[in-house]
Design a protein around this motif. Structure first.
Motif, PDB file in Angstrom:
ATOM      1  N   PHE A  67       0.804  -1.226   0.000  1.00 60.99           N
ATOM      2  CA  PHE A  67       0.000   0.000   0.000  1.00 60.99           C
ATOM      3  C   PHE A  67       0.837   1.276   0.000  1.00 60.99           C
ATOM      4  CE2 PHE A  67      -3.373  -2.888   1.335  1.00 60.99           C
ATOM      5  CZ  PHE A  67      -4.494  -2.344   0.739  1.00 60.99           C
ATOM      6  N   GLU A  68       2.098   1.196   0.350  1.00 62.18           N
ATOM      7  CA  GLU A  68       2.914   2.409   0.479  1.00 62.18           C
ATOM      8  C   GLU A  68       2.883   3.236  -0.804  1.00 62.18           C
ATOM      9  OE1 GLU A  68       7.359   3.836   1.932  1.00 62.18           O
ATOM     10  OE2 GLU A  68       7.041   1.762   1.270  1.00 62.18           O
ATOM     11  N   GLY A  69       2.538   4.515  -0.638  1.00 57.91           N
ATOM     12  CA  GLY A  69       2.496   5.435  -1.766  1.00 57.91           C
ATOM     13  C   GLY A  69       1.213   5.384  -2.575  1.00 57.91           C
ATOM     14  N   LYS A  70       0.331   4.434  -2.281  1.00 59.58           N
ATOM     15  CA  LYS A  70      -0.913   4.317  -3.038  1.00 59.58           C
ATOM     16  C   LYS A  70      -2.021   5.183  -2.426  1.00 59.58           C
ATOM     17  CE  LYS A  70      -0.147  -0.296  -4.946  1.00 59.58           C
ATOM     18  NZ  LYS A  70      -0.668  -1.679  -5.071  1.00 59.58           N
ATOM     19  N   ILE A  71      -2.956   5.565  -3.283  1.00 58.74           N
ATOM     20  CA  ILE A  71      -4.103   6.341  -2.832  1.00 58.74           C
ATOM     21  C   ILE A  71      -5.214   5.378  -2.400  1.00 58.74           C
ATOM     22  CG2 ILE A  71      -5.872   8.027  -3.473  1.00 58.74           C
ATOM     23  CD1 ILE A  71      -3.064   9.181  -3.272  1.00 58.74           C
ATOM     24  N   VAL A  72      -5.721   5.587  -1.198  1.00 58.28           N
ATOM     25  CA  VAL A  72      -6.797   4.747  -0.668  1.00 58.28           C
ATOM     26  C   VAL A  72      -7.951   5.629  -0.211  1.00 58.28           C
ATOM     27  CG1 VAL A  72      -5.238   2.897   0.070  1.00 58.28           C
ATOM     28  CG2 VAL A  72      -5.809   4.760   1.665  1.00 58.28           C
ATOM     29  N   LYS A  73      -9.117   5.015  -0.075  1.00 59.40           N
ATOM     30  CA  LYS A  73     -10.282   5.679   0.518  1.00 59.40           C
ATOM     31  C   LYS A  73     -10.749   4.825   1.689  1.00 59.40           C
ATOM     32  CE  LYS A  73     -13.330   7.781  -2.034  1.00 59.40           C
ATOM     33  NZ  LYS A  73     -14.413   8.075  -3.025  1.00 59.40           N
TER      34      LYS A  73
ATOM     35  N   VAL B 174      -0.964   6.442   1.463  1.00 60.45           N
ATOM     36  CA  VAL B 174      -0.440   5.644   2.573  1.00 60.45           C
ATOM     37  C   VAL B 174       1.055   5.933   2.734  1.00 60.45           C
ATOM     38  CG1 VAL B 174      -0.048   3.312   3.442  1.00 60.45           C
ATOM     39  CG2 VAL B 174      -2.156   3.840   2.188  1.00 60.45           C
ATOM     40  N   PHE B 175       1.479   6.214   3.962  1.00 55.48           N
ATOM     41  CA  PHE B 175       2.895   6.495   4.229  1.00 55.48           C
ATOM     42  C   PHE B 175       3.203   6.161   5.682  1.00 55.48           C
ATOM     43  CE2 PHE B 175       1.014  10.010   6.290  1.00 55.48           C
ATOM     44  CZ  PHE B 175       1.975  10.694   7.039  1.00 55.48           C
ATOM     45  N   LYS B 176       4.477   6.298   6.066  1.00 55.66           N
ATOM     46  CA  LYS B 176       4.893   6.148   7.447  1.00 55.66           C
ATOM     47  C   LYS B 176       5.396   7.489   7.961  1.00 55.66           C
ATOM     48  CE  LYS B 176       6.233   1.309   8.175  1.00 55.66           C
ATOM     49  NZ  LYS B 176       7.376   0.373   8.446  1.00 55.66           N
ATOM     50  N   THR B 177       5.029   7.801   9.194  1.00 60.23           N
ATOM     51  CA  THR B 177       5.506   9.039   9.810  1.00 60.23           C
ATOM     52  C   THR B 177       6.954   8.858  10.270  1.00 60.23           C
ATOM     53  OG1 THR B 177       4.802   8.377  12.041  1.00 60.23           O
ATOM     54  CG2 THR B 177       3.166   9.492  10.650  1.00 60.23           C
TER      55      THR B 177
END
Length: 506
Positions: A58-64, A122-125
């Protein structure tokens, strides 16, 4: 006025003010043409568990995603919120420069409890927390109440049962218990389906209260102008199906008994009954120990469970002992040497057993067991060969006709299941019903009614049959380590609140 009273009054005043402010926020949104209650749907693409469990994908993908705001931290032009969906929680990062000044201003007014939709990346802080960086935030429903955890949490047990919808939101372990229940029930159905049992449905409204010894709920059918009874058991209908030619049937559903309420009893509860042609009570024993062990393993990963600090091992085979053997082991009284009602009543009086009108030897044996035996049965145990007097639907034992080919399954001192070789002799059955009517005349309001149509079904011919009933809710208490039956029933029976006051409280 005491300090506690002053504090409570201030808390109530603060709460009233918060509720007023929330309604004002809703009015402003409506005036802006942003009424959340006019939103009909929201197309989600993912949930919290999917994203957090598969971050690399999911990293970098656009989700709803969508869910309820459970925490909110606004710091100037950026903010963090945690939203909770059915699967869990996930953090969302919302910045003014990504969603725009107007939208950010509106977002800043959202409250804990509001339901929102978030579209973002989706990303990590920096702290390595998997999050969604919002491109859009949409209010889907405005919460006009305050979730209890804003103050002291939803701790009042009575209120938790009454407002299960709030309990599920603020106490995640409650949802886990019901997910475990679902796993166990799926395993139960699968076990029976794979062995050729057919799931059926039978009436809940009955014209006769039969199939068990219990006090029924009574209602009235206006068109027919007759009393009707909420079913206390589905036994007699299921056995009619065996007469009709079905070899293996089961039904799982609600039963209703107008009796006391306790940590083990709810007037409306879930049970399963199953019947198998050309089988007997020993076949039902095998099904019982195997299906409950199967449920435990499917729901918890093991046939051994820990219940309130005690390990209970459901691994088959379970211990077996007759009722008379159990009474002898725990009281020293040997009913194999006591053959008359008079002798039985004398020993009952000596041991402090309550004597009821018309009481006979078999009923004394059962009273001894209930008084001195049940509370010793911690590990799964089959108690067999109940007296005829307390088993109006069970087949007599060939070697000793005073007993029946019946068992009850116990664990943690509780009865979990009841089963027997079904009585298929219509003459004997009618005599048992007559005996039940005699008990009713003596004041036993739990005695069975006469069911002439069931007698007729037996006269048509019931093959040798084994039958079994399992109390689902008690099994679920054990599998979820729940101290009360109300913890495993989504909406347990509750006494109405006076003046219909049913608002969320602290």
């Amino acid at each position: 006025m005491s300090n506690d009273q002053m504090n409570n009054d201030q808390l109530q005043e603060d709460l009233t003010e918060v509720l007023r402010v929330r309604r004002e926020k809703l009015t402003k949104l409506q005036d802006m043409g942003r009424d959340p209650f006019k939103v009909s749907r929201y197309d989600r693409t993912s949930n919290s568990t999917e994203i957090k469990g598969n971050f690399e994908e999911f990293e970098g993908k656009i989700v709803k995603i969508a869910g309820r705001i459970m925490s909110k931290r606004i710091q100037g032009k950026a903010g963090f919120i945690d939203i909770q969906d059915q699967n869990g929680r996930i953090q969302c990062y919302v910045r003014l420069d990504r969603i725009g000044e107007e939208e950010y201003s509106i977002f800043s007014t959202y409250d804990i409890g509001d339901i929102i939709g978030v579209e973002g990346e989706v990303f990590k802080t920096k702290k390595e927390e998997i999050s969604v960086k919002a491109n859009e935030v949409v209010l889907l429903s405005k919460s006009l109440q305050v979730l209890p955890e804003k103050y002291h949490g939803l701790k009042d047990q009575d209120l938790r049962y009454r407002q299960r919808y709030v309990d599920l939101i603020v106490n995640p372990e409650v949802k886990d218990a019901f997910l475990t229940r679902t796993k166990a029930l799926k395993a139960l159905r699968s076990y029976l389906d794979e062995r050729g049992f057919l799931e059926v449905e039978t009436p809940i409204l009955n014209t006769i209260a039969g199939g068990a010894n219990a006090r029924p709920f009574v209602t009235h059918h206006n068109t027919l102008d007759i009393p009707m009874y909420m079913r206390i058991a589905n036994e007699l209908y299921l056995k009619r199906l065996i007469v009709g030619g079905f070899d293996k049937v089961y039904e799982m559903g609600r039963m209703f008994r107008n009796e006391g309420m306790s940590i083990k009893h709810n007037p409306e509860y879930t049970a399963i009954e199953l019947y198998q042609a050309y089988a007997d009570y020993t076949d039902m024993m095998e099904i019982t120990e195997n299906v409950i062990a199967h449920m435990a393993e499917a729901a918890t990963g093991s046939m051994k469970i820990n219940y309130q600090g005690t390990e209970i091992d459901f691994t088959p085979p379970w211990r077996r002992m007759t009722m008379e053997e159990c009474v002898k082991e725990y009281t020293g009284v040997d009913f194999s040497t006591i053959n008359t009602d008079e002798e039985a009543l004398a020993i009952a009086k000596e041991k402090g057993i309550e004597i009821t009108p018309g009481m006979r030897r078999g009923e004394v044996i059962n009273a001894f067991f209930e008084e001195f035996g049940e509370d010793k049965l911690i590990q799964p145990t089959f108690i067999t060969h109940h007296p005829v007097e307390v088993s109006p639907l069970a087949k007599r034992n060939v070697e000793d006709p005073r007993k029946t080919d019946r068992f009850e399954a116990f664990a943690n001192k509780w009865e979990l299941a009841n089963a027997f070789s079904e009585l298929n002799d219509p003459i004997d059955q009618k005599g048992r019903f007559m005996d039940q009517l005699r008990k009713k005349e003596l004041g036993d309001d739990e005695a069975c009614d006469m069911d002439e149509d069931f007698i007729n079904a037996l006269e048509v011919g019931l093959p040798p049959t084994g039958g079994l009933g399992i109390g689902i809710d008690r099994v679920m208490m054990l599998l979820t380590n729940s101290p009360s039956i109300r913890d495993v029933i989504l909406f347990p029976t509750m006494k109405p609140i006076e003046n219909n006051q049913n608002k969320i409280e602290e």
